[in-house]
Design an enzyme around this catalytic site. Structure first.
Site, PDB file in Angstrom:
ATOM      1  N   ARG B 325       0.828  -1.204   0.000  1.00 37.06           N
ATOM      2  CA  ARG B 325       0.000   0.000   0.000  1.00 37.06           C
ATOM      3  C   ARG B 325       0.869   1.263   0.000  1.00 37.06           C
ATOM      4  NH1 ARG B 325      -5.416   1.836   0.536  1.00 37.06           N
ATOM      5  NH2 ARG B 325      -6.216  -0.282   0.397  1.00 37.06           N
ATOM      6  N   GLU B 729      -9.607   6.382   6.687  1.00 37.28           N
ATOM      7  CA  GLU B 729      -8.179   6.628   6.575  1.00 37.28           C
ATOM      8  C   GLU B 729      -7.783   7.872   5.780  1.00 37.28           C
ATOM      9  OE1 GLU B 729      -8.002   2.562   5.114  1.00 37.28           O
ATOM     10  OE2 GLU B 729      -6.161   2.312   6.257  1.00 37.28           O
TER      11      GLU B 729
END
Lengths: 480, 786
Positions: B325, B729
C-alpha cells in the site's frame, strides 16, 4: 477510618491498603466503572473525577486523575464521577452539550472529558477558548481532534451553573465541614500497612519519627507512579494535605512564603501577583488535574532534575524551611539539591515552606521547552533572574532543569554575565560558558546537544524580550 | 422513486435517513459512563486475572527460565508457558512467525514468554516480576538501513513499473535525489488491549475481545485450543479506539486467556496495562524512502525511481500488504509517466509493526510530497504550482504505476476550490512579507492533496455479511460483520437500514458484533467498514422489504409494484390504503413470512495481478486536500499549527457529523504522527517512549483555532452504498500539509532557495537542526556567490 461522600452517600472506609487509588476503589471495590483507566499514570485524563471541598464558605470543585489519587486523601471531601451527573435520568448540561455537538467517538476518554467540563462549568460561567484549553489540557482524545469538544465547552457559556449540585450545595457543605469538625484526622490500614492523616506539624513529626520508613505524600502525582507502574507496596504513607501549617501562603513586603502542601493551583494567584512569568509557566507545568493535586513542597522534595519549579526557585534564590527531629532549619535552595533525587532534608524531616524573596530590581524570565505544549515534561526548563545597574548586569541567577542530574544554577555563565551589558554581544561569553556548566544527557525527550543549544538560545530570547519595543511576538505560544 | 397517483397522496414523501447529522448511536451512553467496554463488564463469579511476562532484551536465547517464585506468589492460580498450548503455537495473522509465547529464541523486547493468572490483576502483575530468566544476548538489528543493506527481509521485495524510468531519468533536464526517514506511530487507543474469556460447553468459549477482527480472533483461539471454530464465539460490542492496532494485535491476549481458561476451568480476563501494551504491541511502520526524480524547467516530472523500505519489526504480520500500500501511494495524486517503485520489507529486532490508519499509504505518500517541495525549490516556484502541474489529468495522464486508470478524478477541481476558499495566494504573499520582518518567528504554508485507494488489496477480504431481524412489534435488530471503534459505523448502518426500509432510525437497534451471528467476517479496516457492511445490511433490508411487499401484494390483492414503503408506513394499491411498518411486520408474521434475513456484498470490478504488478486493486479513490499554516520559533524549534483549511471528498455523505469527525480526528492524528509523536528505542532495542509521559499525542491546544473543514459535494460515481465514499483513513494524510508547511517556514530562512530535509516526526529538536543546517547552507551559498 476515613469519611467522605461518594456523590450523596456517606462512605466510611478503614480496612483498605494504603496504596489503594481512587480509580481502583471505584472500579473494583464499588464497581462503578464509568470512570476509565487509560494509562494509570496521570497523563491521559480518562479517569478524571471531581473532588468537592468545603473552603471559605463554599464548595470548590476540582478535577483530579483518580488513577494517581490515593483513597486516603478523600477524607472530608466529596467524590463525584460521571455516573453522578444525571438528574432524574436527564443528562447534565455538559453531557447534553457533548452529545449535541458530536463530542464523543469511541467514548473511552469521554467520562474524563465530561468531568473536566463539569468542573469548568461549576467554576467558570463564561469560558473563553483559553479557559477551555486550560481545563481540558490533561484530557487526551485520540478520535475527535478536539474541535467538537471545544465547541461543546464553549456552548456552555452563560448557561448558568445551576444543577443538582447547586441545589444541594449548602447541605453538602455542612456535611463536609461536619466530617472535618468531628474527625479532623483519619487513617486507613490493612494488615501492617497504613495511611495516616495528621492535622498539624507536631503530629506529623511524631508520626515520621514513629515510622522512619514512611513516605510523606501530598498530591501523590509522582509517588503514585511507584505504586501503579513499579508496583511498589509502601508500608506507611503519611498525608500532608491536612497539616494546617503546610497549607498557608504568607505575603509580606519582602517575601512570599508558600506552605509545602499548597497545590500549584492554590498558589497560582499569589505567584501571578509577583512573578507573572513563573505563573504563566505554571500553567504548562502539568495538566490542571495535576496542578490541582501537586504541591510546591513535593516538587522541591522530589528533587527531580526535570521538575519545573526548582529552576525558577533557584533563579529567585528561595529559602527552604525544614522541620525535623533536630528542630527547624533553613537551606538556601542552591545548596539543597545534593544529587540525583537527593536533598539535604534530614531523616524524619519535612519541608514546611518555601520562601521567595521579592526583588523588584530583578527581571525574571521563565521558559519551558517541550515537545508538546500541554502537559509535557520539559526537555529544558530555564529561569533567569537579572538585575541591571547602569546598563550592566549587576546580579544574576540562571536556574536550569533538564541540564544535569539535579536542578542547577549555571555558575560559569552567571560569572560571565556579571558586568556585561545584557545585549546580544554581552551574552556571548555566557552562552559559551553554559557548555562548561553543563554536559546534558541524551534521553527520550531530547539530545544533550539540543538541550545545550536551546539553553544558549534562551539567553538570547531573554535579551530580545527585554529589548522589544514593538512587542513583536517572540514565542509561538504568544503568537497563538 | 415511483410516480404516485396525484389523488390525495401528496403526504407520501420519504424523508431521508441518510445524509443527516445523526448523533453517534452510543453518544448518551458515552457521556454518562454507561457505555460498556470489555473491562467494564461485571466479571462472572470466579474470574481470574492475567498478566504477561515478556522479554527485556531484543535478541538472544533464553538460557534458564525459573518461574517457581511466580507460581508461589500471593494469589497466583496458574502459569502459562509455551508447552501448555494444546494446538497451534504460531498466531501469525497471514504468514507464520508470531509465536504466542517463546521458550527459546528472543526476537524483540516485549516478546511474551509466559502468562500468569491470579485472584486479582495486581497480584498477577506483581507475580510476573518474580520470574527469574537468564538470557544469552545477541546484538540486535535495529537500523532499517542496515537491514536493507544486508537484505534482512520478512517478505520478498516487490516492484512496480510504468514506462521507462531509467532512460527518462537520464534524459531529464533536471534531476534530484533524496532520502528520508519517516517515523512510526503508537496507536494510543485510549482503551488498551483486553480480552475476557468465559468457558462454555463442549470445550467451547465465549470470548469478549476488544478487536477489529472478531473472526480472526475466533479462528486463532480455536487453533491454539485445538478445537473447531464452531465452539468459539467472539463478542465485540465496542472498542475504545482501534486505528488498526486491534486488527491483528488483539488476538494474542484472547488466545492466552483462552488457554488459561482451558487450564483453570474458570473465566479469565487479560488486560494490558498501558506500558505493557505499548511495549508488546506493534506500531505504524517506520519507513526509509528514497527518490531519484527527473523533471523539466517548469517542474513537470518526467521520471521517478522511488524506493520505500518498511521497518517491519521481527515478523511479517500484515507487512506485505502494508508495504504494497505504501507503493500504491508513492504516486499520491501525481502522474508519473516513467516510474519504477521498489518496496522492501525489512526485518529488525523490534515488535512486529502492524496496521495503522492508512496502512502504509501515508508513509508512501511522504516521499512524493517531499519531492514536490524539493522540485519547487529547484525551479523557483510555489510548491502548490508544482503540485498542480503534476496532478493526474485526462487521457494520457491517467495511469497509475500499477496500471489502474484514475477515473472520475475530482482533485483538480477540489484543489482549485480549496485554493480559493483558503485564500492561499493572499496568505502566501502576506507570509512572505511577514517573514521578512520577523527575526525569530517564521511562518510557513502548504497545500497538499490526498488520493487514497479504497478496497482491501487482498481481494477476498472485500466481502461482508449482515443479519437483520424484524420483530413483531416492528422493532429491528441489525447485526453485521463490522466493529464499532468510535468511527460511527453502527450509526451509519442504522441510517442505511432506516433509509432502505423508509422507517425511523430510532426503531433500529444494533447489537454486539458476534461471530455466531455473522460468520467469516473481514476486519473492520481499510476504511471499508461502511462500504462493505453497509451494502450487506442494505441488501438484507431489501430482502426483507421484498418479502413484506410480496406478502402485502398477495393478501391485499394488489400488484407487487404498487406496494410502497414510506415514512414508516406501507402503502399499496392506489396508495390510499396503508398500514404502519409495525402492523406490516405483524401482518407478515401472521401470514408466515420470515422476518429474518441475511445480506451479503462483495466489491465489484477489482482485481490485481501481483506477479506483473498490474490491475485495478481499488474500486475507487477518495480524495481531499488541506492547507496548513504554521509558525516556527527559530531559537528552539518549537512551532504551532495556526490554521488549517480542509476540503474532503466523501462522495454523498451518509452522516456529515460523523464524516466531519473522521476528517478532523484523522487530520489531528496525522499531525501527531508527523510532529510530536516520537517512538524511541534505546541502543539495546528497548522501547523507551513507552507511556504517555514520554510519547506525546496531540492535546487540546494543538488543535488549531482556525480549523475550517468542508465536504466536497459530489456523489461517488461508482455504485457504493448511497454513493458515499469511505472516510476512515484518507483524511489522516491531509496532515502531510503540516509537515510541508514546517519545511516551508524553514525554507524561508534561505529565501526559499533551499528545500530543507526534515525527517519525521518533526520534533522541536529535528526542527532546530534543520533550521541551523538551512541557515548555514544559505550562508555558504551567499559566501560562494561573493
Amino acid at each position: 477510618m476515613i469519611r467522605f461522600l461518594l456523590n450523596d452517600q456517606d462512605v466510611n472506609e478503614e480496612n483498605c491498603a494504603p496504596d489503594t487509588t481512587v480509580l481502583e476503589y471505584l472500579r473494583t471495590k464499588v464497581e462503578q466503572r464509568g470512570t476509565k483507566e487509560g494509562c494509570a499514570s496521570g497523563d491521559c485524563g480518562a479517569c478524571t473525577v471531581v473532588l468537592a471541598e468545603a473552603t471559605n464558605g463554599q464548595l470548590r470543585y476540582q478535577t483530579v486523575n483518580s488513577c494517581i489519587t490515593l483513597l486516603g486523601s478523600l477524607h472530608g471531601k466529596q467524590l463525584l464521577t460521571v455516573e453522578h451527573l444525571k438528574e432524574q435520568g436527564a443528562l447534565h448540561p455538559v453531557q447534553q452539550a457533548m452529545v449535541d455537538l458530536h463530542g464523543s467517538q469511541c467514548g473511552f476518554c469521554t467520562p474524563g472529558f465530561i468531568m473536566s467540563l463539569f468542573a469548568l462549568y461549576k467554576n467558570c460561567d463564561q469560558p473563553t477558548r483559553a479557559d477551555v484549553e486550560n481545563a481540558l489540557a490533561g484530557n487526551l482524545c485520540r478520535c475527535t481532534g478536539y474541535r467538537p469538544i471545544i465547541d461543546a465547552a464553549l456552548s456552555l457559556a452563560g448557561k448558568g451553573a445551576s444543577d443538582i449540585f447547586t441545589k444541594s450545595e449548602a447541605s453538602t457543605y455542612l456535611r463536609l465541614t461536619g466530617i472535618l469538625k468531628q474527625h479532623p484526622s483519619g487513617f486507613i490500614e490493612h494488615g501492617a500497612r497504613r495511611f495516616l492523616i495528621p492535622t498539624n506539624g507536631d503530629e506529623l513529626l511524631a508520626q515520621l519519627q514513629r515510622f522512619p520508613d514512611a513516605k510523606l505524600v501530598a498530591g501523590s502525582t509522582d509517588l503514585s507512579l511507584s505504586i501503579t507502574q513499579q508496583l511498589q507496596q509502601p508500608e506507611t504513607l503519611i498525608y500532608s494535605g491536612r497539616v494546617q501549617e503546610l497549607m498557608q501562603i504568607e505575603e509580606s513586603a519582602s517575601t512570599l512564603k508558600i506552605g509545602a502542601a499548597v497545590t500549584y493551583s492554590a498558589m497560582q494567584s499569589s505567584l501571578h501577583k509577583y512573578f507573572i512569568s513563573f505563573a504563566d509557566m505554571l500553567e504548562r507545568l502539568g495538566s490542571l488535574q495535576v496542578r490541582n493535586q501537586g504541591t510546591l513542597g513535593g516538587n522541591v522534595a522530589n528533587a527531580s532534575p526535570i521538575g519545573d519549579t526548582p529552576p525558577v526557585l533557584l533563579a529567585l534564590d528561595a529559602t527552604i524551611h525544614v522541620r525535623s527531629p533536630n528542630g527547624r532549619e533553613t537551606f538556601p535552595i542552591n545548596t539543597f539539591f545534593t544529587g540525583y533525587r537527593q536533598t539535604k532534608l534530614p531523616a524524619s524531616g519535612f519541608i514546611e515552606s518555601i520562601e521567595i524573596p521579592l526583588q523588584p530590581e530583578c527581571q525574571l524570565y521563565v521558559y519551558k521547552i517541550s515537545k508538546r505544549l500541554d502537559d509535557d515534561i520539559s526537555a529544558v526548563c530555564a529561569a533567569f533572574s537579572i538585575a541591571l545597574k547602569d546598563g550592566k548586569v549587576n546580579d544574576v541567577r540562571l536556574g536550569f532543569g533538564g541540564m544535569a542530574a539535579t536542578p542547577a544554577r549555571a555558575l560559569n555563565a552567571e560569572q560571565a554575565l556579571i558586568g556585561q551589558s545584557f545585549t546580544e554581544q554581552g551574552i556571548l561569553a555566557a552562552q559559551k560558558a553554559l557548555a562548561e556548566d553543563f554536559s546534558p544527557i541524551d534521553d527520550v525527550r531530547a539530545s544533550g546537544a539540543y538541550r545545550l543549544k536551546v539553553a544558549q538560545n534562551l539567553l538570547l530570547r531573554a535579551v530580545l524580550e527585554q529589548d522589544n519595543p514593538t512587542q513583536e511576538a517572540l514565542e509561538v505560544v504568544q503568537y497563538a | 422513486m415511483r410516480n404516485l397517483k396525484a389523488s390525495g397522496n401528496t403526504a407520501i414523501q420519504t424523508s431521508s435517513a441518510t445524509g443527516v447529522a445523526r448523533k453517534h448511536e452510543s453518544a448518551t451512553k458515552h457521556v454518562s459512563g454507561e457505555a460498556i467496554y470489555v473491562d467494564d463488564m461485571l466479571e462472572p463469579r470466579g474470574t481470574l486475572f492475567g498478566a504477561v511476562g515478556y522479554s527485556p532484551i531484543a535478541k538472544g536465547r533464553i538460557t534458564s527460565l525459573d518461574l517457581s517464585s511466580v507460581r508461589q506468589a500471593e494469589g497466583v492460580v496458574d502459569v502459562l508457558q509455551l508447552e501448555d498450548i494444546p494446538g497451534h503455537t504460531d498466531i501469525g495473522a497471514v504468514f507464520g512467525g508470531d509465536p504466542i509465547l517463546t521458550s527459546d529464541e528472543i526476537k524483540y523486547q516485549g516478546q511474551p514468554i509466559f502468562a500468569v493468572v491470579a485472584q486479582s490483576e495486581l497480584q498477577a502483575r506483581r507475580a510476573v516480576k518474580q520470574a527469574k530468566i537468564e538470557f544469552a544476548e545477541q546484538t540486535p538489528t535495529l537500523d532499517v538501513v542496515e537491514a536493507l543493506n544486508t537484505q534482512q527481509f520478512v517478505r520478498p521485495s516487490h516492484f512496480m513499473t510504468h514506462g521507462d524510468a531509467k532512460t527518462a531519468l537520464d534524459n531529464a533536464p533536471k534531476r534530484l535525489k533524496a532520502e528520508q526517514h519517516v517515523g512510526g506511530q503508537e496507536h494510543f487507543y485510549l482503551e488498551g488491549q483486553v480480552a475476557l474469556v468465559v468457558p462454555a460447553e463442549d470445550g467451547g468459549m465465549l470470548v469478549y475481545s476488544s478487536t477489529q477482527h472478531p473472526s480472526e480472533v475466533q479462528k486463532l483461539v480455536a487453533e491454539v485450543l485445538d478445537v473447531s471454530a464452531n465452539r468459539i464465539t467472539v463478542d465485540m460490542r465496542r472498542m475504545g479506539g482501534g486505528f488498526g492496532g486491534k486488527e491483528s494485535q488483539a488476538a494474542a491476549w484472547a488466545c492466552m486467556a483462552a488457554v488459561l481458561v482451558s487450564k483453570t476451568k474458570r473465566p479469565v480476563k487479560l488486560r494490558l496495562p498501558r506500558t505493557d501494551d505499548m511495549t508488546m504491541t506493534g506500531k505504524r511502520h517506520p519507513f526509509y524512502n528514497t527518490y531519484d526524480i527527473g523533471f523539466d524547467k517548469d517542474g513537470l516530472i518526467q521520471a521517478a525511481d522511488i524506493m520505500v523500505a518498511g521497518n517491519c519489526g521481527h515478523s511479517a504480520d500484515l507487512s506485505d500488504a502494508i508495504v504494497d500500500r505504501a507503493m500504491f501511494h508513492a504516486d499520491n495524486a501525481y502522474y508519473l509517466a516513467n516510474v519504477s517503485i521498489a518496496g522492501h520489507r525489512c526485518m529488525t529486532n523490534t515488535v512486529s509493526h502492524t496496521a495503522f490508519r492508512g496502512f502504509g499509504g501515508p508513509q508512501g505518500m511522504m516521499i512524493i510530497e517531499r519531492a514536490m517541495d524539493d522540485i519547487a525549490r529547484a525551479v523557483g516556484k510555489d510548491p502548490l504550482d508544482v503540485r498542480k502541474l503534476n496532478l493526474y489529468g485526462g487521457a494520457g495522464r491517467d495511469t497509475t504505476p500499477y496500471h489502474q486508470l484514475v477515473e472520475h478524478n475530482v482533485l483538480n477541481q477540489l484543489i482549485e476550490q480549496l485554493e480559493h476558499s483558503s485564500d492561499y495566494r493572499a496568505r502566501r504573499s502576506d507570509i512572505n512579507e511577514w517573514n521578512k520582518n520577523s527575526r525569530i518567528l517564521k511562518r510557513g504554508l502548504a497545500l497538499t492533496p490526498v488520493k487514497f485507494g479504497i478496497s482491501f488489496t487482498l481481494q477476498h477480504l472485500n466481502q461482508a455479511g449482515a443479519l437483520i431481524h424484524i420483530y413483531t412489534d416492528g422493532s429491528i435488530q441489525v447485526n453485521h460483520g463490522g466493529t464499532e471503534m468510535g468511527q460511527g459505523l453502527h450509526t451509519k448502518i442504522i441510517q442505511i437500514v432506516a433509509e432502505a426500509l423508509a422507517i425511523d432510525a430510532n426503531e433500529i437497534h444494533i447489537t454486539a458484533t458476534r461471530t455466531d451471528k455473522v460468520p467469516n467476517t473481514s476486519p473492520t479496516a481499510a476504511s471499508s467498514g461502511t462500504d462493505l457492511n453497509g451494502q450487506a445490511a442494505k441488501n438484507a433490508a431489501l430482502t426483507l422489504k421484498h418479502r413484506m411487499c410480496e406478502c402485502v401484494a398477495e393478501h391485499k390483492q394488489c400488484d407487487l409494484d404498487t406496494v410502497h414503503f414510506a415514512n414508516g408506513r406501507v402503502y399499496w394499491g392506489d396508495q390510499s390504503e396503508s398500514m404502519s411498518f409495525t402492523d406490516a411486520a405483524l401482518f407478515a408474521y401472521e401470514n408466515r413470512v420470515s422476518l429474518s434475513a441475511t445480506g451479503y456484498y462483495k466489491t465489484p470490478k477489482i482485481w490485481y495481478d501481483r506477479d506483473n504488478a498490474k490491475g485495478r486493486p481499488f474500486f475507487y479513490f477518495a480524495n481531499g486536500a488541506a492547507v496548513s499554516e504554521v509558525i516556527v520559533d527559530t531559537l528552539t524549534g518549537e512551532y504551532r499549527v495556526i490554521g488549517v483549511d480542509i476540503l474532503h471528498d466523501v462522495g454523498r455523505s451518509l452522516n456529515p457529523a460523523v464524516d466531519l469527525g473522521q476528517i478532523e480526528g484523522g487530520f489531528i492524528q496525522g499531525m501527531g504522527w508527523l510532529t510530536t509523536e516520537e517512538l524511541k528505542w534505546n541502543h539495546q532495542g528497548a522501547l523507551i517512549s513507552n507511556g504517555p509521559a514520554t510519547y506525546k499525542i496531540p492535546a487540546i491546544s494543538d488543535t488549531p483555532e482556525r480549523f475550517n473543514v468542508a465536504l466536497f459535494e459530489r456523489d461517488n460515481d461508482e455504485e457504493t452504498v448511497y454513493h458515499s465514499k469511505a472516510v476512515g483513513e484518507p483524511p489522516f494524510m491531509l496532515a502531510i500539509s503540516v509537515w510541508s508547511a514546517l519545511r516551508d517556514a524553514i525554507s524561508s530562512l534561505s529565501d526559499y532557495a533551499i528545500s530543507p530535509p526534515l525527517d519525521t516526526p518533526a520534533t522541536p529538536e529535528r526542527m532546530l537542526n534543520a533550521i541551523e543546517a538551512t541557515r548555514q547552507q544559505a550562508q555558504e551559498i551567499k559566501e560562494s556567490a561573493l
